[in-house]
Design an enzyme around this catalytic site. Structure first.
Site, short mmCIF file in Angstrom:
data_model
loop_
_atom_site.label_atom_id
_atom_site.label_comp_id
_atom_site.label_asym_id
_atom_site.label_seq_id
_atom_site.Cartn_x
_atom_site.Cartn_y
_atom_site.Cartn_z
N THR A 41 -4.54 3.05 -1.90
CA THR A 41 -5.52 2.62 -0.93
C THR A 41 -6.58 3.54 -1.04
OG1 THR A 41 -4.82 3.91 0.90
CG2 THR A 41 -3.84 1.54 0.55
N TYR A 43 -0.38 13.93 11.94
CA TYR A 43 -0.01 12.49 11.25
C TYR A 43 1.54 12.06 11.54
CZ TYR A 43 -0.08 8.64 8.04
OH TYR A 43 -0.17 7.41 7.53
N ASP A 56 -13.30 -0.62 18.07
CA ASP A 56 -12.83 0.98 18.06
C ASP A 56 -11.56 0.76 18.84
OD1 ASP A 56 -12.08 3.51 18.42
OD2 ASP A 56 -14.42 4.00 18.80
#
Length: 255
Positions: free
Chosen positions: A186, A149, A53
């Site tokens: 993707t 983002y 993580d």
């Protein structure tokens, strides 16, 4: 004939799918001993696949110890793990914002900081170690409904440049560069395209044709396109390359 990454040891985060999986496969094909890491567990039967993580400092420290003990070196770090959030600003909570920053920015920071001593010890003037941070064209130009983002990927872009100059100033044999993918097919983009199609923003009969038409080259790229850029930046061929942003986007930001 020698392969381009023979003798090198690499770690790629976010390696379970998409761009990360493509980079890991390309590195192995080019001769690097490559460790993949992802939040979603390990690949069956692959002892060089780690559960990591990127938000957790302890996970990074455990990965560094394992690679140091097994290999005694690390030549290449690819910080690829990331998350996307498509939501207009009024609908972004502080928790949403912090989650994106924790994965996309703090994860890169932790990887660079914790792996830096091992990378520096492995690099030399003749064959420098390499950090490759996967940003996005969203880190160069703005997009609607992607404030978190966009900001995170812009931070990755600038962190890359800052570390490239810092390491060079202190004589550290580590090059740091970023890659900025455009529309790459993707699982993350496939999920987005499904959503855009449901909203009526793309042709339901052939949504990928519409996505490809957004790019000057009139097509969508694949993980292999990004992987070959990463191979170059990781190799000794790029020995005089640091602090750059390698845009691989079919011409998107050139318009």
């Amino acid at each position: 004939m020698a392969r381009r990454l023979d003798g090198k040891v690499a770690l790629v985060t976010g390696a379970a799918r998409g761009i990360g999986a493509g980079i890991m496969a390309a590195f192995r094909q080019e001769g690097a001993v490559t460790y993949g890491a992802d939040l979603n567990g390990t690949a069956a039967g692959d002892e060089r696949y780690l559960c990591l993580d990127v938000r957790r400092e302890a996970d990074w420290q455990a990965a560094e110890r394992l690679i140091r003990e097994r290999e005694g070196r690390l030549d290449i770090l690819v910080n690829n793990a990331g998350v996307e959030l498509v939501r207009p600003l009024p609908e972004i909570s502080l928790a949403d914002w912090r989650h994106v920053m924790a994965v996309n920015v703090e994860g890169v920071f932790l990887g660079c900081r914790i792996m830096q001593p091992l990378l520096a010890a492995s690099g030399s003037a003749a064959s420098t170690a390499a950090i490759i941070n996967i940003s996005s064209i969203a880190g160069i130009v703005g997009y609607p409904d992607q404030a978190a983002y966009n900001t995170s990927k812009g931070a990755v872009r600038h962190l890359t440049k800052s570390l490239a100059i810092e390491f060079a100033a202190h004589g550290q044999p580590i090059r740091v560069n970023s890659i900025h993918p455009g529309c790459i097919r993707t699982p993350m983009l496939e999920e987005a395209v499904e959503g855009w199609t449901r909203q009526g923003l793309l042709n339901r009969d052939d949504p990928w044709k519409d996505v490809g038409a957004m790019c000057p080259m009139n097509k969508v790229g694949g993980p292999a396109d990004i992987a070959m850029g990463a191979v170059y930046l990781a190799s000794d061929e790029a020995g005089f390359v640091t602090g750059i942003e390698l845009v691989i986007d079919g011409g998107w930001v050139a318009r």
